[in-house]
Every structure is written in C-alpha cells, then in structure tokens.
Design a protein around this motif. Sequence first.
Motif, PDB file in Angstrom:
ATOM      1  N   GLN A 154       0.832  -1.199   0.000  1.00 21.78           N
ATOM      2  CA  GLN A 154       0.000   0.000   0.000  1.00 21.78           C
ATOM      3  C   GLN A 154       0.872   1.258   0.000  1.00 21.78           C
ATOM      4  O   GLN A 154       0.572   2.223  -0.689  1.00 21.78           O
ATOM      5  N   SER A 155       1.976   1.223   0.721  1.00 19.67           N
ATOM      6  CA  SER A 155       2.902   2.355   0.744  1.00 19.67           C
ATOM      7  C   SER A 155       3.478   2.599  -0.647  1.00 19.67           C
ATOM      8  O   SER A 155       3.610   3.749  -1.086  1.00 19.67           O
ATOM      9  N   LEU A 156       3.810   1.536  -1.344  1.00 21.01           N
ATOM     10  CA  LEU A 156       4.325   1.647  -2.705  1.00 21.01           C
ATOM     11  C   LEU A 156       3.275   2.255  -3.623  1.00 21.01           C
ATOM     12  O   LEU A 156       3.557   3.171  -4.397  1.00 21.01           O
ATOM     13  N   VAL A 157       2.041   1.772  -3.532  1.00 24.76           N
ATOM     14  CA  VAL A 157       0.944   2.320  -4.338  1.00 24.76           C
ATOM     15  C   VAL A 157       0.753   3.802  -4.010  1.00 24.76           C
ATOM     16  O   VAL A 157       0.623   4.635  -4.915  1.00 24.76           O
ATOM     17  N   ASP A 158       0.754   4.129  -2.729  1.00 23.09           N
ATOM     18  CA  ASP A 158       0.553   5.521  -2.318  1.00 23.09           C
ATOM     19  C   ASP A 158       1.622   6.438  -2.909  1.00 23.09           C
ATOM     20  O   ASP A 158       1.319   7.549  -3.354  1.00 23.09           O
ATOM     21  N   ARG A 159       2.874   5.982  -2.932  1.00 20.41           N
ATOM     22  CA  ARG A 159       3.952   6.790  -3.500  1.00 20.41           C
ATOM     23  C   ARG A 159       3.779   6.976  -5.002  1.00 20.41           C
ATOM     24  O   ARG A 159       4.081   8.046  -5.535  1.00 20.41           O
ATOM     25  N   LEU A 160       3.301   5.959  -5.696  1.00 19.34           N
ATOM     26  CA  LEU A 160       3.092   6.084  -7.143  1.00 19.34           C
ATOM     27  C   LEU A 160       1.913   6.990  -7.466  1.00 19.34           C
ATOM     28  O   LEU A 160       1.914   7.694  -8.471  1.00 19.34           O
ATOM     29  N   VAL A 161       0.897   6.981  -6.613  1.00 21.94           N
ATOM     30  CA  VAL A 161      -0.319   7.758  -6.850  1.00 21.94           C
ATOM     31  C   VAL A 161      -0.147   9.222  -6.421  1.00 21.94           C
ATOM     32  O   VAL A 161      -0.804  10.104  -6.968  1.00 21.94           O
ATOM     33  N   ALA A 162       0.765   9.488  -5.497  1.00 23.28           N
ATOM     34  CA  ALA A 162       0.967  10.847  -4.974  1.00 23.28           C
ATOM     35  C   ALA A 162       1.185  11.845  -6.111  1.00 23.28           C
ATOM     36  O   ALA A 162       2.012  11.626  -6.992  1.00 23.28           O
ATOM     37  N   GLY A 163       0.412  12.905  -6.095  1.00 18.76           N
ATOM     38  CA  GLY A 163       0.549  13.947  -7.113  1.00 18.76           C
ATOM     39  C   GLY A 163      -0.098  13.609  -8.442  1.00 18.76           C
ATOM     40  O   GLY A 163       0.067  14.342  -9.412  1.00 18.76           O
ATOM     41  N   ARG A 164      -0.818  12.516  -8.486  1.00 14.74           N
ATOM     42  CA  ARG A 164      -1.511  12.107  -9.709  1.00 14.74           C
ATOM     43  C   ARG A 164      -2.996  11.922  -9.385  1.00 14.74           C
ATOM     44  O   ARG A 164      -3.462  10.805  -9.159  1.00 14.74           O
ATOM     45  N   PRO A 165      -3.755  13.016  -9.353  1.00 10.34           N
ATOM     46  CA  PRO A 165      -5.164  12.938  -8.922  1.00 10.34           C
ATOM     47  C   PRO A 165      -6.013  11.956  -9.726  1.00 10.34           C
ATOM     48  O   PRO A 165      -6.912  11.335  -9.172  1.00 10.34           O
ATOM     49  N   VAL A 166      -5.712  11.805 -11.005  1.00 12.59           N
ATOM     50  CA  VAL A 166      -6.520  10.877 -11.802  1.00 12.59           C
ATOM     51  C   VAL A 166      -6.333   9.442 -11.313  1.00 12.59           C
ATOM     52  O   VAL A 166      -7.280   8.648 -11.333  1.00 12.59           O
ATOM     53  N   LEU A 167      -5.143   9.104 -10.841  1.00 10.66           N
ATOM     54  CA  LEU A 167      -4.936   7.748 -10.328  1.00 10.66           C
ATOM     55  C   LEU A 167      -5.655   7.558  -8.994  1.00 10.66           C
ATOM     56  O   LEU A 167      -6.213   6.497  -8.736  1.00 10.66           O
ATOM     57  N   ALA A 168      -5.667   8.587  -8.165  1.00 14.43           N
ATOM     58  CA  ALA A 168      -6.425   8.511  -6.914  1.00 14.43           C
ATOM     59  C   ALA A 168      -7.907   8.319  -7.218  1.00 14.43           C
ATOM     60  O   ALA A 168      -8.586   7.504  -6.587  1.00 14.43           O
ATOM     61  N   GLN A 169      -8.397   9.051  -8.204  1.00 17.34           N
ATOM     62  CA  GLN A 169      -9.800   8.912  -8.607  1.00 17.34           C
ATOM     63  C   GLN A 169     -10.057   7.505  -9.144  1.00 17.34           C
ATOM     64  O   GLN A 169     -11.068   6.877  -8.806  1.00 17.34           O
ATOM     65  N   ALA A 170      -9.152   7.008  -9.974  1.00 15.46           N
ATOM     66  CA  ALA A 170      -9.322   5.674 -10.554  1.00 15.46           C
ATOM     67  C   ALA A 170      -9.361   4.608  -9.461  1.00 15.46           C
ATOM     68  O   ALA A 170     -10.224   3.727  -9.476  1.00 15.46           O
ATOM     69  N   LEU A 171      -8.435   4.704  -8.512  1.00 17.25           N
ATOM     70  CA  LEU A 171      -8.402   3.700  -7.444  1.00 17.25           C
ATOM     71  C   LEU A 171      -9.625   3.808  -6.538  1.00 17.25           C
ATOM     72  O   LEU A 171     -10.056   2.804  -5.967  1.00 17.25           O
ATOM     73  N   SER A 172     -10.202   4.994  -6.439  1.00 20.65           N
ATOM     74  CA  SER A 172     -11.393   5.145  -5.596  1.00 20.65           C
ATOM     75  C   SER A 172     -12.608   4.429  -6.183  1.00 20.65           C
ATOM     76  O   SER A 172     -13.531   4.073  -5.446  1.00 20.65           O
ATOM     77  N   VAL A 173     -12.633   4.220  -7.490  1.00 23.55           N
ATOM     78  CA  VAL A 173     -13.770   3.524  -8.120  1.00 23.55           C
ATOM     79  C   VAL A 173     -13.435   2.081  -8.482  1.00 23.55           C
ATOM     80  O   VAL A 173     -14.301   1.348  -8.964  1.00 23.55           O
ATOM     81  N   MET A 174     -12.194   1.678  -8.255  1.00 22.91           N
ATOM     82  CA  MET A 174     -11.772   0.319  -8.608  1.00 22.91           C
ATOM     83  C   MET A 174     -12.249  -0.675  -7.549  1.00 22.91           C
ATOM     84  O   MET A 174     -11.965  -0.499  -6.371  1.00 22.91           O
ATOM     85  N   PRO A 175     -12.952  -1.723  -7.963  1.00 22.09           N
ATOM     86  CA  PRO A 175     -13.405  -2.730  -6.999  1.00 22.09           C
ATOM     87  C   PRO A 175     -12.255  -3.501  -6.346  1.00 22.09           C
ATOM     88  O   PRO A 175     -12.391  -3.965  -5.228  1.00 22.09           O
ATOM     89  N   ILE A 176     -11.129  -3.621  -7.021  1.00 19.87           N
ATOM     90  CA  ILE A 176      -9.978  -4.341  -6.467  1.00 19.87           C
ATOM     91  C   ILE A 176      -9.440  -3.556  -5.273  1.00 19.87           C
ATOM     92  O   ILE A 176      -9.146  -2.369  -5.391  1.00 19.87           O
ATOM     93  N   GLN A 177      -9.300  -4.214  -4.150  1.00 21.52           N
ATOM     94  CA  GLN A 177      -8.793  -3.571  -2.944  1.00 21.52           C
ATOM     95  C   GLN A 177      -7.381  -3.991  -2.583  1.00 21.52           C
ATOM     96  O   GLN A 177      -6.710  -3.304  -1.819  1.00 21.52           O
ATOM     97  N   SER A 178      -6.909  -5.098  -3.097  1.00 16.34           N
ATOM     98  CA  SER A 178      -5.572  -5.598  -2.779  1.00 16.34           C
ATOM     99  C   SER A 178      -4.516  -4.612  -3.273  1.00 16.34           C
ATOM    100  O   SER A 178      -4.445  -4.321  -4.480  1.00 16.34           O
ATOM    101  N   PRO A 179      -3.665  -4.089  -2.376  1.00 18.41           N
ATOM    102  CA  PRO A 179      -2.624  -3.166  -2.828  1.00 18.41           C
ATOM    103  C   PRO A 179      -1.637  -3.833  -3.783  1.00 18.41           C
ATOM    104  O   PRO A 179      -1.091  -3.179  -4.673  1.00 18.41           O
ATOM    105  N   HIS A 180      -1.443  -5.133  -3.635  1.00 18.01           N
ATOM    106  CA  HIS A 180      -0.559  -5.862  -4.556  1.00 18.01           C
ATOM    107  C   HIS A 180      -1.130  -5.818  -5.980  1.00 18.01           C
ATOM    108  O   HIS A 180      -0.404  -5.537  -6.937  1.00 18.01           O
ATOM    109  N   MET A 181      -2.416  -6.084  -6.092  1.00 18.23           N
ATOM    110  CA  MET A 181      -3.047  -6.085  -7.414  1.00 18.23           C
ATOM    111  C   MET A 181      -3.146  -4.664  -7.973  1.00 18.23           C
ATOM    112  O   MET A 181      -3.016  -4.451  -9.179  1.00 18.23           O
ATOM    113  N   ARG A 182      -3.377  -3.694  -7.095  1.00 19.43           N
ATOM    114  CA  ARG A 182      -3.433  -2.306  -7.549  1.00 19.43           C
ATOM    115  C   ARG A 182      -2.080  -1.866  -8.104  1.00 19.43           C
ATOM    116  O   ARG A 182      -2.017  -1.189  -9.122  1.00 19.43           O
TER     117      ARG A 182
END
Length: 123
Positions: free
Chosen positions: A53-81
């Motif tokens: 999850q920390s890795l995902v958070d670092r990749l998403v930081a500063g990229r609002p579209v990715l935060a939006q995408a992950l907010s609507v994604m049914p997949i919750q596993s940080p590994h799969m994300r």
Amino acid sequence: MRRTIEGPSEVAGALRRTGPFSPQEGERLEEEKTMDDMVTTDRLAAMSSAEAQSLVDRLVAGRPVLAQALSVMPIQSPHMRYQWLVTSDTVIPGDITPLEAADRHDPTLDEVIVDLARGHGAD
C-alpha cells in the motif's frame, strides 16, 4: 496485449521517454527510480499489505486521476493495484500503463484510466 513493468525504475525509464516533464515530475521520477529498484513480481508477493500500500501511495501521490481511478476500482488488494498501475494495457491508446497515461495530463486518457479501473472485478 499486456506487458508488465516490473518496478519503479522501469516505470521511470518508460516515463522518461514520454517527456516533457515539469521539475516536480522529474524529481518524482528520480524518487521512483531509487524508491525500490527491485520490485519484481516475487518481491511484490513477499511484501506485506502495508508495504504494498505504501508503494501504491507513492506512485499515486501527485496524480489525482490515479487517486480517482483507485477510488472507483473494486480491487482492494494493494498488490493487485500496484500491478494494475504498472501494467500496460491495449485499452489505453499507445498501449501504455495507467501510470504513464496519468503523467500525460490528457483529459481523454484520464477518462480511459478511470473507466478501465471501474471495469475491473473485485479481488
């Protein structure tokens, strides 16, 4: 056809080829390059959920579209994300990753990213 990018340094290399970048994006690319050069599929699988999850958070930081995408994604596993973020997809014009597409700041690509995320099934 999907091609998996194995880690942030490969992501940074792919993104470097898509330039131009603002100074902040250049700094972020360097951070991603050094963040963890050994995030392979095996290394990712060995990570705890919190580490992934920390890795995902670092990749998403500063990229609002990715935060939006992950907010609507049914997949919750940080590994799969993480895998989703760094895996190219033929649905995205140019057969690029969601991460690469987000850095292009193109509203059309942003819409594709969010729709693609929404369309994924639950884990």
